[in-house]
Design a protein around this motif. Structure first.
Motif, PDB file in Angstrom:
ATOM      1  N   GLU A   1     -17.486 -54.424 -45.083  1.00 46.78           N
ATOM      2  CA  GLU A   1     -18.092 -53.166 -44.728  1.00 46.78           C
ATOM      3  C   GLU A   1     -19.143 -53.246 -45.176  1.00 46.78           C
ATOM      4  O   GLU A   1     -20.279 -51.769 -44.925  1.00 46.78           O
TER       5      GLU A   1
ATOM      6  N   ASN B   1     -21.557 -53.412 -42.401  1.00 46.06           N
ATOM      7  CA  ASN B   1     -21.870 -52.343 -41.402  1.00 46.06           C
ATOM      8  C   ASN B   1     -22.242 -51.322 -42.412  1.00 46.06           C
ATOM      9  O   ASN B   1     -23.016 -50.740 -41.506  1.00 46.06           O
TER      10      ASN B   1
ATOM     11  N   ALA C   1     -23.723 -46.988 -35.072  1.00 43.42           N
ATOM     12  CA  ALA C   1     -22.987 -48.328 -35.539  1.00 43.42           C
ATOM     13  C   ALA C   1     -21.633 -47.898 -35.197  1.00 43.42           C
ATOM     14  O   ALA C   1     -21.115 -48.356 -35.359  1.00 43.42           O
TER      15      ALA C   1
ATOM     16  N   ARG D   1     -17.619 -52.320 -34.172  1.00 41.19           N
ATOM     17  CA  ARG D   1     -16.783 -52.448 -35.088  1.00 41.19           C
ATOM     18  C   ARG D   1     -16.285 -53.934 -35.859  1.00 41.19           C
ATOM     19  O   ARG D   1     -16.427 -54.498 -34.914  1.00 41.19           O
ATOM     20  N   ILE D   2     -16.933 -54.054 -36.673  1.00 46.05           N
ATOM     21  CA  ILE D   2     -17.037 -54.481 -37.876  1.00 46.05           C
ATOM     22  C   ILE D   2     -15.832 -55.291 -38.419  1.00 46.05           C
ATOM     23  O   ILE D   2     -15.143 -54.643 -38.940  1.00 46.05           O
TER      24      ILE D   2
END
Length: 315
Positions: A43, A46, A58, A62-63
């Protein structure tokens, strides 16, 4: 606003210089957050990404940093079993999965058990890969062609070329890491030497540029080239040139970020470079040799074509 920023704003395409600068900015911010005692998670990375490339862009990346979210994301995109998704997660320190369905990429960063220095290096390294995949001109063209040609064509192409290229890439990079004498864990730490050819020769234990070129050429011919298959060898070498360019940039980005973190912790600046930066140097040398091998194959192909035409002429 310079021309590169205008192009990025209007087309979403980043130049190599922009990608590297973005990685520098991201690595610097992650380093500062770590020095300030913050806990780095998917999070928080990101959030740094959003700050540097904007929320809209961004969303294309998707991290995740845990098995459950990673498996959920790639199962939706790749239509694979839970067992295979688990296998991918467990057998990769980090992974980037291009998702054709949603036109995004999943970036898995297993940073929970990493030390701060490794978090900075690995995160920046992998973000270079994913930025190149999603925002570079070549990356965008590749994704567009995959969407146009369709699933069946891609499956056939991968069956014919991707597996063999992946195998050859693994074998060559493994050989290069061994030749670099940096050890199995090449991601973090400083070398004993400065940047440049002199430092690279000392690191590898080779005495000259000619000796280095010879060692790399032998590695390519032993690990990459197939016997009597010029067409496939050309495709493999072209793919490896692209792959190693991206790997080199990623190692440079990760190494520079790591060096910046080391300086932020209070250690005096050093002329020595990181292991990642040293590995990038040997990759750059390898790219030059691959270009030479491609030229040789093309000359041989042309020579064979001319010979076959001459043999068909009436006597």
């Amino acid at each position: 606003m310079n021309i590169e920023k205008i192009i990025y704003k209007t087309t979403g395409i980043m130049s190599k210089k922009q990608i590297m600068q973005t990685c520098t900015n991201i690595g610097s911010e992650i380093s500062k957050n770590l020095v300030n005692g913050e806990n780095i998670t998917a999070e928080s990375i990101n959030a740094v990404l959003i700050k540097n490339i904007g929320r809209k862009n961004a969303r294309k990346i998707r991290i995740t940093d845990n098995a459950d979210s990673f498996k959920k994301l790639i199962k939706q995109e790749l239509d694979i079993t839970d067992e295979y998704a688990k296998y991918i997660y467990q057998n990769s320190k980090s992974a980037i999965i291009p998702c054709i369905k949603s036109n995004t990429s999943v970036l898995n960063l297993r940073i929970n058990t990493m030390k701060p220095q490794e978090i900075v290096n690995t995160s920046t390294h992998e973000l270079e890969h994913v930025l190149n995949q999603v925002f570079s001109f070549k990356g965008k063209m590749k994704r567009l062609s995959e969407r146009i040609t369709g699933k069946k064509f891609i499956q056939n192409y991968r069956k014919k070329y991707t597996q063999i290229t992946t195998e050859k890439n693994f074998e060559l990079q493994n050989d290069l890491i061994q030749k670099s004498k940096l050890g199995i864990k090449t991601q973090t730490g400083l070398t004993k030497y400065k940047a440049g050819l002199k430092g690279l020769l000392k690191q590898t234990g080779l005495k000259s540029k000619e000796g280095l070129d010879k060692a790399i050429t032998e590695a390519i011919r032993a690990n990459v080239l197939l016997p009597n298959n010029e067409k496939q060898n050309l495709k493999i070498l072209k793919s490896l040139k692209f792959i190693l360019k991206d790997e080199s940039q990623a190692y440079k980005a990760g190494g520079e970020a790591e060096l910046n973190f080391i300086k932020l912790t209070g250690i005096k600046p050093s002329e020595k470079i990181t292991k990642s930066e040293m590995l990038a140097q040997i990759y750059d040398e390898t790219i030059d040799i691959i270009k030479k091998e491609i030229r040789i194959l093309r000359r041989n192909k042309l020579r064979n074509f001319i010979s076959s035409r001459d043999s068909k002429l009436p006597t």
